[in-house]
Design an enzyme around this catalytic site. Structure first.
Site, PDB file in Angstrom:
ATOM      1  N   CYS A 383      -8.550   4.076   9.580  1.00 10.55           N
ATOM      2  CA  CYS A 383      -8.087   3.427  10.804  1.00 10.55           C
ATOM      3  C   CYS A 383      -7.774   1.949  10.567  1.00 10.55           C
ATOM      4  O   CYS A 383      -6.804   1.664   9.880  1.00 10.55           O
ATOM      5  CB  CYS A 383      -9.106   3.643  11.922  1.00 10.55           C
ATOM      6  SG  CYS A 383      -8.299   3.634  13.530  1.00 10.55           S
ATOM      7  N   HIS A 509      -9.651   9.300  11.965  1.00  9.63           N
ATOM      8  CA  HIS A 509     -11.069   9.218  11.578  1.00  9.63           C
ATOM      9  C   HIS A 509     -11.548  10.549  11.009  1.00  9.63           C
ATOM     10  O   HIS A 509     -12.127  11.354  11.723  1.00  9.63           O
ATOM     11  CB  HIS A 509     -11.923   8.843  12.793  1.00  9.63           C
ATOM     12  CG  HIS A 509     -11.726   7.442  13.247  1.00  9.63           C
ATOM     13  ND1 HIS A 509     -12.423   6.384  12.698  1.00  9.63           N
ATOM     14  CD2 HIS A 509     -10.909   6.913  14.173  1.00  9.63           C
ATOM     15  CE1 HIS A 509     -12.038   5.264  13.282  1.00  9.63           C
ATOM     16  NE2 HIS A 509     -11.118   5.552  14.181  1.00  9.63           N
ATOM     17  N   GLU A 511     -13.998  11.147   9.251  1.00  6.94           N
ATOM     18  CA  GLU A 511     -15.465  11.256   9.221  1.00  6.94           C
ATOM     19  C   GLU A 511     -16.024  12.122  10.345  1.00  6.94           C
ATOM     20  O   GLU A 511     -17.101  12.689  10.216  1.00  6.94           O
ATOM     21  CB  GLU A 511     -16.109   9.861   9.242  1.00  6.94           C
ATOM     22  CG  GLU A 511     -15.955   9.051  10.520  1.00  6.94           C
ATOM     23  CD  GLU A 511     -14.686   8.192  10.577  1.00  6.94           C
ATOM     24  OE1 GLU A 511     -13.720   8.502   9.854  1.00  6.94           O
ATOM     25  OE2 GLU A 511     -14.665   7.218  11.354  1.00  6.94           O
TER      26      GLU A 511
HETATM   27  N1  GLN Z   1      -8.215  -2.071  16.086  1.00  2.79           N
HETATM   28  C1  GLN Z   1      -7.334  -1.085  15.579  1.00  2.79           C
HETATM   29  C2  GLN Z   1      -6.500  -0.441  16.672  1.00  2.79           C
HETATM   30  O1  GLN Z   1      -6.839  -0.491  17.815  1.00  2.79           O
HETATM   31  C3  GLN Z   1      -8.073  -0.043  14.763  1.00  2.79           C
HETATM   32  C4  GLN Z   1      -9.041   0.770  15.551  1.00  2.79           C
HETATM   33  C5  GLN Z   1     -10.040   1.506  14.706  1.00  2.79           C
HETATM   34  O2  GLN Z   1     -10.226   1.195  13.534  1.00  2.79           O
HETATM   35  N2  GLN Z   1     -10.726   2.467  15.284  1.00  2.79           N
HETATM   36  O3  GLN Z   1      -5.484   0.156  16.391  1.00  2.79           O
END
Ligand code: GLN
Length: 534
Positions: A383, A509, A511
């Site tokens: 992410c 994600h 995970e």
């Molecule tokens: N801050 C980033 C976004 O909003 C990444 C979010 C995250 O890593 N969950 O796109």
């Protein structure tokens, strides 16, 4: 068969592991052929944990349907085969929101709205709804907080009432307490447990089963004492001594025939249990690794064990799959900003950069990624970790020196990460990110495909910003492979580098879908590459 409801409460102190206990109970019941689902009640007033700082709450776990939930739901999904939805995590905020909306609509016309019965009915309805929708045989309901807290009272009251509605043999109360060992006295103390059960009784709940967290073995004498003072059959006083890996807990319970005790209470006759695969493929492998590999997690919420819970677990799963113990080196990205990556990262065999929000610590993450790229150290970005990898590559390989994400610098000259149209006009912060499961098409010639072994994958998201396609050609020409795309909107989901032992970063994600007996393919590949790096 009427659905069976198990309420799990906790006493004495918090952090006793109610979530892992509930998940383990789910596991042993599932191994008897029952279909289980699990719910978590959180007594705070936020509608969900989505807007809370990880230091307040720990990780926000995302379900398939895009709910931002308590991290205990992660344990439930890792230990059992249940698939959870937004209805499996109930907060005080949600309950009041619903009751007040009904009141405004006029649904209760003429009535005074009260905690009992309106709030408690709403709570009970939510259990019934999950029971119905999931078609589970058993619903395990974990009540957050510690008995005696003001906040959890309505939930406990609803749990008490539930037995009246559903009947004795369809409801079961399990209480988790601490039985401390007092070193200077050389004794195990049962008094806190007695008090905790006493408090529960004042609320009207007599626990049927007690699970005692302890550092030491509980002697027969201690169990008898607890049994007598707490009015619980001796065999239903279960010892939960500290274990080396949390995945042992189902076996610990099984050895004390907790499953039989529960089935006996419910008058259920089920097939005998089979936890042999779990024991062999998860526990034994976790306890007897052949290899050891040190992995750096470079984040900004390093101080709190729970902030990256699913990531740490996914690394452990990948270790199990590779017969290796993963030693996790938690590195604060701000420390990398201060003293550079060489000093802190020189002896790690893999670098993982997790997700996150806001500008603090980002430059340290970018430095860590550059270090991984230039020194052929296996790298997995998740992410924000992917977004940082894009920024790093744009700055250092494409000549866009001031490249950034528009989240981190709204007026950047090269917004390689930016908002897509749908996100631009959103004002409310709660529940408005790209959330939940989306399909992703993996290109056949990629590394990602090698690990996934298929072209169509589904992964969970939680972010607002995306890769900016205007820069795609440039980055591609310089060596980035865009190996995963969400076809409907043409959004970049996976990037990788060809001439590198392992350099993969993903917008989602992974995970959240890793399991102890089925490690996520990207984590598995990452750890394998780290082991192979000498
Ligand atoms: N801050 C980033 C976004 O909003 C990444 C979010 C995250 O890593 N969950 O796109």
């Amino acid at each position: 068969m009427a659905v069976k409801i198990i309420f799990v409460t906790g006493g004495v102190i918090s952090s006793l592991g109610k979530g892992i206990t509930s998940a383990s109970i789910g596991k042993i019941l599932e191994s008897r052929g029952l279909k289980v689902t699990l719910m978590k009640f959180d007594p705070y007033i936020n509608v969900d944990p989505g807007t809370m700082n990880p230091y307040q709450h720990g990780e926000v776990y995302v379900t398939e349907d895009g709910a931002e939930t308590d991290l205990d739901l992660g344990h439930y999904e890792r230990f059992t085969s249940s698939r959870l939805t937004r209805f499996n995590n109930v907060t005080t905020g949600q309950v009041y929101y619903e009751v007040i909306s009904k009141e405004r609509r006029g649904d209760y016309l003429g009535k005074t709205i009260q905690v009992i019965p309106h709030i408690t009915n709403e709570i009970k309805d939510r259990i019934k709804k999950v029971a119905h929708v999931s078609a589970a045989d058993v619903v395990i309901v974990e009540i957050g907080g510690t008995v005696g807290d003001i906040e959890s009272l309505p939930f406990l009251e609803a749990a008490r009432q539930f037995r009246l509605d559903a009947g004795y043999n369809n409801t079961l109360y399990i209480h988790l307490t601490l039985v401390p060992y007092i070193k200077v006295a050389g004794e195990i103390k049962t008094k806190p447990t007695q008090h905790s059960v006493g408090t529960l009784r004042e609320i009207g709940i007599q626990p049927d089963i007690l699970i005692c967290r302890t550092e030491k073995v509980l002697s027969d004498e201690i169990k008898e004492k607890i049994s007598l003072f707490c009015s619980i059959r001796k065999e239903a006083v279960i010892e939960a001594k500290d274990v080396e890996t949390i995945y042992q807990l189902p076996l610990v319970f099984k050895n004390q025939i907790l499953d039989e005790i529960i089935l006996g209470h419910f008058n259920l006759i089920c097939k005998s249990s089979n936890l042999a695969d779990w024991e062999k493929n998860v526990v034994e492998r976790a306890l007897n690794p052949k290899d050891k590999v040190k992995i750096a997690v470079v984040g900004k919420y390093i101080g709190l064990q729970d902030a990256y819970k699913s990531i740490y677990e996914a690394l452990i799963h990948a270790g199990i799959a590779n017969n290796a113990k993963v030693e996790i080196e938690k590195i604060d990205s701000e420390d990398i900003e201060k003293c550079g990556p060489e000093k802190l990262l020189k002896d790690v065999r893999g670098i993982l950069v997790p997700g996150g929000f806001g500008v603090r610590g980002v430059e340290g993450k970018i430095k860590a990624i550059r270090f991984a790229r230039e020194n052929n150290i296996p790298f997995l970005g998740l992410c924000l970790g992917m977004q940082c990898a894009v920024i790093e590559f744009a700055r250092n390989c494409c000549g866009l020196k001031s490249a950034n994400s528009s989240e981190l610098n709204a007026s950047t000259q090269y917004p390689v990460i930016s908002l897509i149209k749908e996100q631009k006009n959103i004002r409310n912060l709660g529940g408005t990110m790209r959330l939940g499961t989306y399909p992703c098409k993996v290109s056949k010639k990629s590394r990602a495909f090698k690990y996934y072994g298929k072209e169509l994958i589904h992964e969970r998201h939680r972010h607002r910003y995306e890769f900016n396609n205007e820069y795609k050609k440039l980055l591609e020409n310089k060596g980035i492979v865009f190996s995963g795309i969400y076809p409907k909107k043409n959004l970049v989901e996976i990037i990788e580098l060809k001439d590198h032992p392992f350099f993969i970063a993903v917008q989602f994600h992974p995970e959240f879908q890793s399991k102890p007996d089925n490690a996520h393919p990207l984590f598995k590949g990452f750890i394998q590459a780290a082991i192979e790096r000498v």
